[in-house]
Scaffold this motif. Structure first.
Motif, PDB file in Angstrom:
ATOM      1  N   PRO A  91       5.325 134.087 120.075  1.00 16.18           N
ATOM      2  CA  PRO A  91       6.780 134.714 119.531  1.00 16.18           C
ATOM      3  C   PRO A  91       7.531 133.605 119.596  1.00 16.18           C
ATOM      4  O   PRO A  91       7.834 132.527 120.399  1.00 16.18           O
ATOM      5  CB  PRO A  91       6.980 135.733 120.620  1.00 16.18           C
ATOM      6  CG  PRO A  91       5.702 136.171 121.445  1.00 16.18           C
ATOM      7  CD  PRO A  91       4.898 135.024 121.437  1.00 16.18           C
ATOM      8  N   ARG A  92       8.371 133.553 118.346  1.00 19.11           N
ATOM      9  CA  ARG A  92       9.376 132.364 118.225  1.00 19.11           C
ATOM     10  C   ARG A  92      10.277 133.092 117.051  1.00 19.11           C
ATOM     11  O   ARG A  92       9.877 133.817 116.319  1.00 19.11           O
ATOM     12  CB  ARG A  92       8.602 131.197 117.742  1.00 19.11           C
ATOM     13  CG  ARG A  92       7.722 131.201 116.410  1.00 19.11           C
ATOM     14  CD  ARG A  92       7.307 129.957 116.211  1.00 19.11           C
ATOM     15  NE  ARG A  92       8.535 129.371 115.034  1.00 19.11           N
ATOM     16  CZ  ARG A  92       8.489 128.507 114.089  1.00 19.11           C
ATOM     17  NH1 ARG A  92       7.302 128.078 113.778  1.00 19.11           N
ATOM     18  NH2 ARG A  92       9.263 128.059 113.681  1.00 19.11           N
ATOM     19  N   SER A  93      11.393 132.125 117.015  1.00 18.86           N
ATOM     20  CA  SER A  93      12.421 132.636 116.000  1.00 18.86           C
ATOM     21  C   SER A  93      11.980 131.492 114.691  1.00 18.86           C
ATOM     22  O   SER A  93      12.156 130.209 115.036  1.00 18.86           O
ATOM     23  CB  SER A  93      13.776 132.556 116.472  1.00 18.86           C
ATOM     24  OG  SER A  93      14.800 132.590 115.256  1.00 18.86           O
ATOM     25  N   TYR A  94      12.147 131.870 113.539  1.00 18.59           N
ATOM     26  CA  TYR A  94      11.993 131.032 112.252  1.00 18.59           C
ATOM     27  C   TYR A  94      13.436 130.701 111.806  1.00 18.59           C
ATOM     28  O   TYR A  94      13.336 130.023 110.753  1.00 18.59           O
ATOM     29  CB  TYR A  94      10.970 131.684 111.370  1.00 18.59           C
ATOM     30  CG  TYR A  94       9.638 131.434 111.686  1.00 18.59           C
ATOM     31  CD1 TYR A  94       8.877 130.364 111.157  1.00 18.59           C
ATOM     32  CD2 TYR A  94       8.966 132.507 112.202  1.00 18.59           C
ATOM     33  CE1 TYR A  94       7.519 130.477 111.354  1.00 18.59           C
ATOM     34  CE2 TYR A  94       7.677 132.558 112.673  1.00 18.59           C
ATOM     35  CZ  TYR A  94       6.898 131.485 112.118  1.00 18.59           C
ATOM     36  OH  TYR A  94       5.826 131.476 112.480  1.00 18.59           O
ATOM     37  N   ALA A  95      14.298 131.226 112.309  1.00 19.92           N
ATOM     38  CA  ALA A  95      15.744 130.920 111.849  1.00 19.92           C
ATOM     39  C   ALA A  95      16.406 129.508 112.022  1.00 19.92           C
ATOM     40  O   ALA A  95      15.788 128.814 113.058  1.00 19.92           O
ATOM     41  CB  ALA A  95      16.758 131.777 112.668  1.00 19.92           C
ATOM     42  N   TYR A  96      16.956 129.167 111.199  1.00 16.82           N
ATOM     43  CA  TYR A  96      17.324 127.817 111.072  1.00 16.82           C
ATOM     44  C   TYR A  96      18.744 127.695 110.224  1.00 16.82           C
ATOM     45  O   TYR A  96      19.006 128.693 109.396  1.00 16.82           O
ATOM     46  CB  TYR A  96      16.557 126.809 110.702  1.00 16.82           C
ATOM     47  CG  TYR A  96      16.114 126.920 109.144  1.00 16.82           C
ATOM     48  CD1 TYR A  96      16.833 125.920 108.221  1.00 16.82           C
ATOM     49  CD2 TYR A  96      15.188 127.513 108.753  1.00 16.82           C
ATOM     50  CE1 TYR A  96      16.456 126.072 106.913  1.00 16.82           C
ATOM     51  CE2 TYR A  96      14.727 127.640 107.420  1.00 16.82           C
ATOM     52  CZ  TYR A  96      15.403 127.011 106.375  1.00 16.82           C
ATOM     53  OH  TYR A  96      15.128 127.026 105.265  1.00 16.82           O
ATOM     54  N   ASP A  97      19.671 126.554 110.381  1.00 21.27           N
ATOM     55  CA  ASP A  97      20.979 126.749 109.753  1.00 21.27           C
ATOM     56  C   ASP A  97      20.987 125.830 108.774  1.00 21.27           C
ATOM     57  O   ASP A  97      20.399 124.604 108.911  1.00 21.27           O
ATOM     58  CB  ASP A  97      22.048 126.409 110.672  1.00 21.27           C
ATOM     59  CG  ASP A  97      22.197 127.938 111.615  1.00 21.27           C
ATOM     60  OD1 ASP A  97      21.919 128.877 111.073  1.00 21.27           O
ATOM     61  OD2 ASP A  97      22.418 127.400 112.743  1.00 21.27           O
ATOM     62  N   ILE A  98      21.855 125.819 107.410  1.00 18.77           N
ATOM     63  CA  ILE A  98      22.089 124.882 106.680  1.00 18.77           C
ATOM     64  C   ILE A  98      23.581 124.621 106.607  1.00 18.77           C
ATOM     65  O   ILE A  98      24.316 125.686 107.031  1.00 18.77           O
ATOM     66  CB  ILE A  98      21.360 125.041 105.345  1.00 18.77           C
ATOM     67  CG1 ILE A  98      21.926 126.411 104.712  1.00 18.77           C
ATOM     68  CG2 ILE A  98      19.886 125.092 105.482  1.00 18.77           C
ATOM     69  CD1 ILE A  98      21.344 126.499 103.363  1.00 18.77           C
ATOM     70  N   PRO A  99      24.142 123.343 106.082  1.00 18.44           N
ATOM     71  CA  PRO A  99      25.457 123.341 105.899  1.00 18.44           C
ATOM     72  C   PRO A  99      26.125 124.474 105.310  1.00 18.44           C
ATOM     73  O   PRO A  99      25.521 124.844 104.264  1.00 18.44           O
ATOM     74  CB  PRO A  99      25.499 122.054 105.299  1.00 18.44           C
ATOM     75  CG  PRO A  99      24.638 121.177 105.672  1.00 18.44           C
ATOM     76  CD  PRO A  99      23.250 122.239 105.803  1.00 18.44           C
ATOM     77  N   LYS A 100      27.373 124.732 105.568  1.00 19.49           N
ATOM     78  CA  LYS A 100      27.991 125.853 104.997  1.00 19.49           C
ATOM     79  C   LYS A 100      28.267 125.427 103.500  1.00 19.49           C
ATOM     80  O   LYS A 100      28.621 126.286 102.653  1.00 19.49           O
ATOM     81  CB  LYS A 100      29.434 126.101 105.612  1.00 19.49           C
ATOM     82  CG  LYS A 100      29.281 126.838 106.924  1.00 19.49           C
ATOM     83  CD  LYS A 100      30.444 127.090 107.713  1.00 19.49           C
ATOM     84  CE  LYS A 100      30.291 127.702 108.820  1.00 19.49           C
ATOM     85  NZ  LYS A 100      31.758 128.171 109.617  1.00 19.49           N
ATOM     86  N   LYS A 101      28.672 124.178 103.134  1.00 16.71           N
ATOM     87  CA  LYS A 101      28.780 123.571 102.018  1.00 16.71           C
ATOM     88  C   LYS A 101      27.697 123.772 101.145  1.00 16.71           C
ATOM     89  O   LYS A 101      27.933 124.019  99.927  1.00 16.71           O
ATOM     90  CB  LYS A 101      28.952 122.023 101.990  1.00 16.71           C
ATOM     91  CG  LYS A 101      29.522 121.450 100.656  1.00 16.71           C
ATOM     92  CD  LYS A 101      30.015 120.019 100.815  1.00 16.71           C
ATOM     93  CE  LYS A 101      30.463 119.280  99.774  1.00 16.71           C
ATOM     94  NZ  LYS A 101      30.772 118.103  99.678  1.00 16.71           N
ATOM     95  N   VAL A 102      26.365 123.752 101.499  1.00 18.51           N
ATOM     96  CA  VAL A 102      25.025 123.836 100.848  1.00 18.51           C
ATOM     97  C   VAL A 102      25.164 125.462 100.419  1.00 18.51           C
ATOM     98  O   VAL A 102      24.837 126.008  99.547  1.00 18.51           O
ATOM     99  CB  VAL A 102      23.901 123.551 101.295  1.00 18.51           C
ATOM    100  CG1 VAL A 102      22.646 124.121 100.870  1.00 18.51           C
ATOM    101  CG2 VAL A 102      23.714 122.313 101.763  1.00 18.51           C
ATOM    102  N   GLU A 103      25.507 126.524 101.491  1.00 20.77           N
ATOM    103  CA  GLU A 103      25.446 127.931 101.228  1.00 20.77           C
ATOM    104  C   GLU A 103      26.476 128.132 100.168  1.00 20.77           C
ATOM    105  O   GLU A 103      26.070 128.903  99.354  1.00 20.77           O
ATOM    106  CB  GLU A 103      25.820 128.408 102.433  1.00 20.77           C
ATOM    107  CG  GLU A 103      24.578 128.720 103.573  1.00 20.77           C
ATOM    108  CD  GLU A 103      23.645 129.657 103.295  1.00 20.77           C
ATOM    109  OE1 GLU A 103      23.664 130.034 102.008  1.00 20.77           O
ATOM    110  OE2 GLU A 103      22.700 129.952 104.208  1.00 20.77           O
TER     111      GLU A 103
END
Length: 206
Positions: A93-105
């Motif tokens: 079991p693991r989380s696949y979540a990750y973040d990208i820069p807010k500027k990219v979003e």
């Protein structure tokens, strides 16, 4: 760029000026891709699991003596080499979540909106409110505004009566402007947004 504003009967009642840099800028497919993949990954459940040799029950007794049998040496029947044995490096079991820069979003959302405005798939309405909770009335209202197929309804704060009336209509998705993502925009054929939502998006993305 000037957009027409219509009422609930799809009749023009005004207009709103928007910045070309926000709603008519370059369509950067790479930013949209990054945003959509990140959101899809963050929603993966990640509950997959298989047992390694430490988690498989049994196998505590040596199956046969060390020497003299002509067979390979073995200390447990739960070795990955044996049937019913554990799995080597199994998924856990693991989380696949990750973040990208807010500027990219923000850039991805601007690009997605620009693509939909270029396609002429956006309708700006003065307000979306309902006096009572009736799905039939909400469906007729959306139909008058050109809703067909997958429709995205955007408002700064959704009217409670309208939200309750429209949330069960097949193909209709209701989103507050502050929670709008590039995936929401791209996964639709029609966008119905209020004047207040367009102004708020321009304020945030500008």
């Amino acid at each position: 760029m000037t957009l027409d504003v219509v009422n609930k009967d799809n009749q023009k009642v005004g207009s709103v000026d928007v910045a070309d840099a926000v709603f008519a800028g370059p369509i950067k497919a790479d930013l949209i891709w990054e945003s959509v993949v990140r959101q899809n990954a963050s929603e993966r459940r990640g509950t997959h699991k298989a047992k390694n040799r430490a988690l498989v029950s049994g196998g505590g007794k040596k199956p046969y003596k060390q020497k003299g049998t002509g067979r390979a040496q073995a200390g447990s029947t739960r070795s990955p080499l044996w049937r019913h044995g554990g799995t080597v490096f199994p998924p856990q079991p693991r989380s696949y979540a990750y973040d990208i820069p807010k500027k990219v979003e923000r850039g991805a959302l601007k690009a997605a909106l620009a693509a939909r405005f270029k396609d002429g798939a956006v309708v700006v309405v003065d307000e979306l409110k309902s006096s009572e909770k009736k799905t039939k009335d909400a469906a007729e209202l959306l139909k008058r505004l050109g809703a067909n197929g997958r429709t995205l309804v955007v408002d700064v704060k959704l009217d409670q009566n309208f939200e309750v009336s429209a949330r069960n209509i097949a193909g209709v998705t209701l989103v507050q402007s502050g929670r709008l993502t590039a995936r929401d925009v791209m996964n639709t054929t029609r966008i119905i947004a209020t004047r207040a939502a367009i102004e708020r998006l321009q304020e945030v993305l500008g």
